[in-house]
Design an enzyme around this catalytic site. Structure first.
Site, short mmCIF file in Angstrom:
data_model
loop_
_atom_site.label_atom_id
_atom_site.label_comp_id
_atom_site.label_asym_id
_atom_site.label_seq_id
_atom_site.Cartn_x
_atom_site.Cartn_y
_atom_site.Cartn_z
N HIS A 1 0.44 -1.22 -0.27
CA HIS A 1 0.13 0.33 -0.17
C HIS A 1 0.85 1.29 -0.12
O HIS A 1 2.03 1.63 -0.58
CB HIS A 1 -0.81 -0.10 1.24
CG HIS A 1 -1.92 0.96 1.56
ND1 HIS A 1 -2.47 1.47 0.20
CD2 HIS A 1 -3.12 0.46 2.51
CE1 HIS A 1 -3.48 2.16 1.09
NE2 HIS A 1 -3.55 1.62 2.02
N ASP B 1 3.03 5.54 -6.47
CA ASP B 1 4.30 5.68 -5.38
C ASP B 1 5.46 5.75 -6.96
O ASP B 1 6.81 5.64 -6.20
CB ASP B 1 3.64 4.63 -4.97
CG ASP B 1 3.62 4.39 -4.03
OD1 ASP B 1 3.44 6.18 -3.39
OD2 ASP B 1 2.33 3.30 -3.46
N HIS C 1 -2.16 -2.10 -9.41
CA HIS C 1 -3.14 -1.09 -9.11
C HIS C 1 -4.40 -2.59 -9.03
O HIS C 1 -4.91 -2.85 -10.10
CB HIS C 1 -3.86 0.30 -9.40
CG HIS C 1 -3.97 1.15 -8.63
ND1 HIS C 1 -5.31 0.50 -7.85
CD2 HIS C 1 -3.70 1.41 -6.84
CE1 HIS C 1 -5.34 1.83 -6.94
NE2 HIS C 1 -4.96 2.01 -6.77
N1 CMC Z 1 5.27 -6.54 -10.46
C1 CMC Z 1 4.82 -7.36 -11.21
N2 CMC Z 1 3.94 -8.74 -11.02
C2 CMC Z 1 2.36 -8.39 -10.22
C3 CMC Z 1 2.57 -7.25 -9.84
C4 CMC Z 1 4.24 -5.63 -10.31
N3 CMC Z 1 4.06 -4.94 -9.34
N4 CMC Z 1 1.39 -6.20 -9.34
C5 CMC Z 1 0.34 -7.93 -9.96
N5 CMC Z 1 1.33 -8.28 -10.59
C6 CMC Z 1 0.48 -10.24 -11.01
C7 CMC Z 1 0.02 -11.13 -9.65
O1 CMC Z 1 1.47 -11.74 -9.59
C8 CMC Z 1 -0.60 -11.22 -10.27
O2 CMC Z 1 0.39 -12.43 -11.36
P1 CMC Z 1 -0.55 -13.53 -11.72
O3 CMC Z 1 -1.47 -13.40 -12.40
O4 CMC Z 1 0.34 -13.87 -12.92
O5 CMC Z 1 -0.54 -14.45 -10.00
C9 CMC Z 1 -1.16 -10.22 -11.71
O6 CMC Z 1 -0.10 -9.82 -11.93
C10 CMC Z 1 -2.25 -9.54 -11.27
O7 CMC Z 1 -1.68 -9.21 -9.77
P2 CMC Z 1 -3.42 -9.35 -7.89
O8 CMC Z 1 -1.52 -9.60 -7.07
O9 CMC Z 1 -3.78 -10.27 -8.31
O10 CMC Z 1 -3.15 -7.41 -8.08
P3 CMC Z 1 -4.06 -6.85 -6.85
O11 CMC Z 1 -5.32 -6.32 -8.04
O12 CMC Z 1 -4.31 -7.99 -6.17
O13 CMC Z 1 -3.16 -6.30 -6.38
C11 CMC Z 1 -0.73 -4.41 -6.09
C12 CMC Z 1 -2.82 -4.66 -6.68
C13 CMC Z 1 -0.95 -3.14 -5.88
C14 CMC Z 1 -1.44 -5.41 -4.34
C15 CMC Z 1 0.08 -5.68 -6.47
O14 CMC Z 1 -0.09 -4.91 -8.45
C16 CMC Z 1 1.34 -4.59 -6.10
O15 CMC Z 1 1.63 -5.56 -5.72
N6 CMC Z 1 1.70 -3.84 -6.77
C17 CMC Z 1 3.40 -3.49 -6.05
C18 CMC Z 1 2.66 -2.31 -4.48
C19 CMC Z 1 2.54 -1.47 -5.09
O16 CMC Z 1 3.09 -0.56 -6.15
N7 CMC Z 1 1.93 -1.00 -4.23
C20 CMC Z 1 1.31 0.68 -4.40
C21 CMC Z 1 -0.29 0.41 -5.32
S1 CMC Z 1 -0.67 2.55 -5.20
C22 CMC Z 1 -0.69 3.52 -3.78
C23 CMC Z 1 -1.77 2.53 -3.15
O17 CMC Z 1 -3.25 2.81 -3.38
O18 CMC Z 1 -1.45 1.87 -1.99
#
Ligand code: CMC
Length: 423
Positions: A261, A357, A301
């Site tokens: 987050h 971010d 996201h």
């Molecule tokens: N790098 C590599 N792979 C990723 C990333 C990433 N940053 N984000 C998602 N994926 C992959 C994930 O492994 C999954 O792959 P698969 O379908 O093969 O299993 C797919 O994309 C879908 O991801 P998810 O984890 O199901 O997506 P989510 O909606 O649960 O997570 C997120 C959203 C923001 C937590 C995630 O994209 C992430 O961990 N990003 C990196 C951390 C980050 O930058 N966070 C800040 C978010 S914006 C500010 C805020 O609101 O706090």
């Protein structure tokens, strides 16, 4: 197209038809079918837990609006204090209202002497500023006996004012302690962001650069709210138990602290530093894709599946800041990483784009903020959003104490085995 949805329970043949609006239908449909029926929805992927009039977010088209105003216009024309007023009251303030609101906030920036001395002195010398900040927000509530009077609008408004006004003071206090420098008292002659920068950096004759002051304010505007994210959900869940708003904000800040987050901005700079050179970008991307390395921090996201409009504004603001501070040497690595990811099928097919971010950390670093302070910088303005949601929650007749159900997957009931008989 009909504006109803019909659900049939194949076990009983019972059918229920309920209205559907904006893609949402009430869960009462399930209760009508069978009161013992629950949906399994980890991470609330398909659950709207509230109605809200505060922030509109269209993830497919990269749209973000506060109370109907596009974020691009607010970032260009308004100030954070105007935006905070807008989020909390539903309308932009007129001149008189803005003057009164600014005056009120400005005159609530001081914190009790016990906070800035005895409380903060209790931390370990290398305590993380965000951990200190989370504790400081909760502790602040103990100085106000009226904090718990959440049924009284006048008291609620007072706590809101105190929280918004004192967050920069707490943030700067945590920073100064962590770098072993003395506390700087608020200066009520300065603007909201100017005062914060002054409390952060003042040593001897320090003058806030107006370009950095404006950049800080734009960053505050961009981070002020983002509908039902993890931190705001924490605010609503804790607020639903009628805890005081300081405790609820502290819980929201704790959620924000996590690297998935608000903690991501800190991780982005650590990641870029570790990559070290644009030559290492391809290998890093490979590592992310193979799952052996970390995620690409600052990408992806839950809601934005096209682009994050805040990232676009921040990228531009970064160049404005670099004109004053000089370019952040990590910028080239970030640009190369972005280019590589946006042309790679792994990221494109998963709709992973830079989020807020990805570039904010580069600006913060160029402005001289230590990496440990980045999430604190996110929390200062997000307080307006948390409090707007808290107010909305308390006035929402549909809301009750948050209490989800579970899908029990443990063992069935069995008899206790005495210690001596357990082998
Ligand atoms: N790098 C590599 N792979 C990723 C990333 C990433 N940053 N984000 C998602 N994926 C992959 C994930 O492994 C999954 O792959 P698969 O379908 O093969 O299993 C797919 O994309 C879908 O991801 P998810 O984890 O199901 O997506 P989510 O909606 O649960 O997570 C997120 C959203 C923001 C937590 C995630 O994209 C992430 O961990 N990003 C990196 C951390 C980050 O930058 N966070 C800040 C978010 S914006 C500010 C805020 O609101 O706090």
């Amino acid at each position: 197209m009909p504006d109803t949805i019909t659900i049939t329970d194949d076990r009983t043949g019972k059918t229920v038809t309920v209205p559907i609006s904006g893609g949402v239908f009430p869960s009462s449909a399930l209760r009508e079918l069978d009161p013992s029926l629950f949906m399994y929805d980890p991470a609330y992927l398909s659950t709207a837990a509230c109605k809200s009039e505060i922030t509109y977010l269209d993830g497919d088209n990269g749209i973000l609006q506060y109370r109907g105003y596009p974020i691009e216009q607010l970032a260009e024309k308004s100030t954070y204090l105007e935006v905070a007023y807008l989020l909390l009251n539903g309308e932009l303030p007129d001149k008189v209202q803005l003057e009164a609101w600014t005056d009120d906030v400005t005159h609530h920036t001081f914190i009790h002497e016990n906070m800035r001395k005895r409380f903060v002195d209790g931390f370990h010398y290398d305590a993380h500023p965000m951990g200190m900040f989370v504790s400081a927000v909760a502790a602040l509530g103990t100085f106000y006996r009226d904090a718990k009077q959440i049924d009284d609008k006048e008291s609620r408004d007072k706590q809101i004012l105190r929280l918004i006004a004192k967050m920069p003071t707490l943030a700067a206090m945590c920073h100064r302690f962590s770098v072993g420098q003395p506390f700087v008292y608020p200066n009520n002659d300065l603007s909201f962001p100017g005062n914060f920068l002054n409390m952060m950096w003042k040593v001897g004759e320090y003058e806030v650069d107006p370009r950095l002051e404006r950049a800080m304010d734009v960053l505050f505007i961009l981070h002020a709210d983002h509908e039902q994210n993890c931190g705001t959900t924490a605010m609503r869940v804790v607020g639903s138990s009628h805890a005081d708003p300081y405790s609820a904000c502290s819980a929201a800040a704790s959620a924000l602290y996590g690297p998935l987050h608000g903690g991501a901005n800190e991780q982005v700079v650590r990641m870029l530093t570790e990559i070290g050179s644009i030559d290492n970008v391809p290998a890093f991307i490979q590592e992310v894709k193979s799952g052996t390395g970390s995620k690409l921090m600052g990408f992806g996201h839950r809601v934005y599946k096209n682009f994050d409009p805040r990232a676009t504004i921040i990228k531009k603001a970064a160049y404005d800041v670099f004109e004053v501070t000089g370019k952040n040497p990590l910028l080239d690595i970030a640009l190369k990483l972005e280019e590589a990811a946006l042309s790679d099928d792994y990221f494109v097919s998963r709709k992973l784009y830079p989020n807020v971010d990805f570039y904010s950390g580069l600006i913060y670093q160029a402005m001289g903020f230590p990496v440990d302070m980045f999430t604190v910088l996110f929390a200062i303005p997000r307080t307006a959003g948390w409090l707007a949601h808290w107010q909305e929650l308390l006035g929402d007749k549909d809301q009750k104490i948050s209490r989800p159900r579970q899908w029990y997957t443990g063992v069935e009931a069995r008899d206790y085995v005495d210690l001596g008989d357990r082998g």
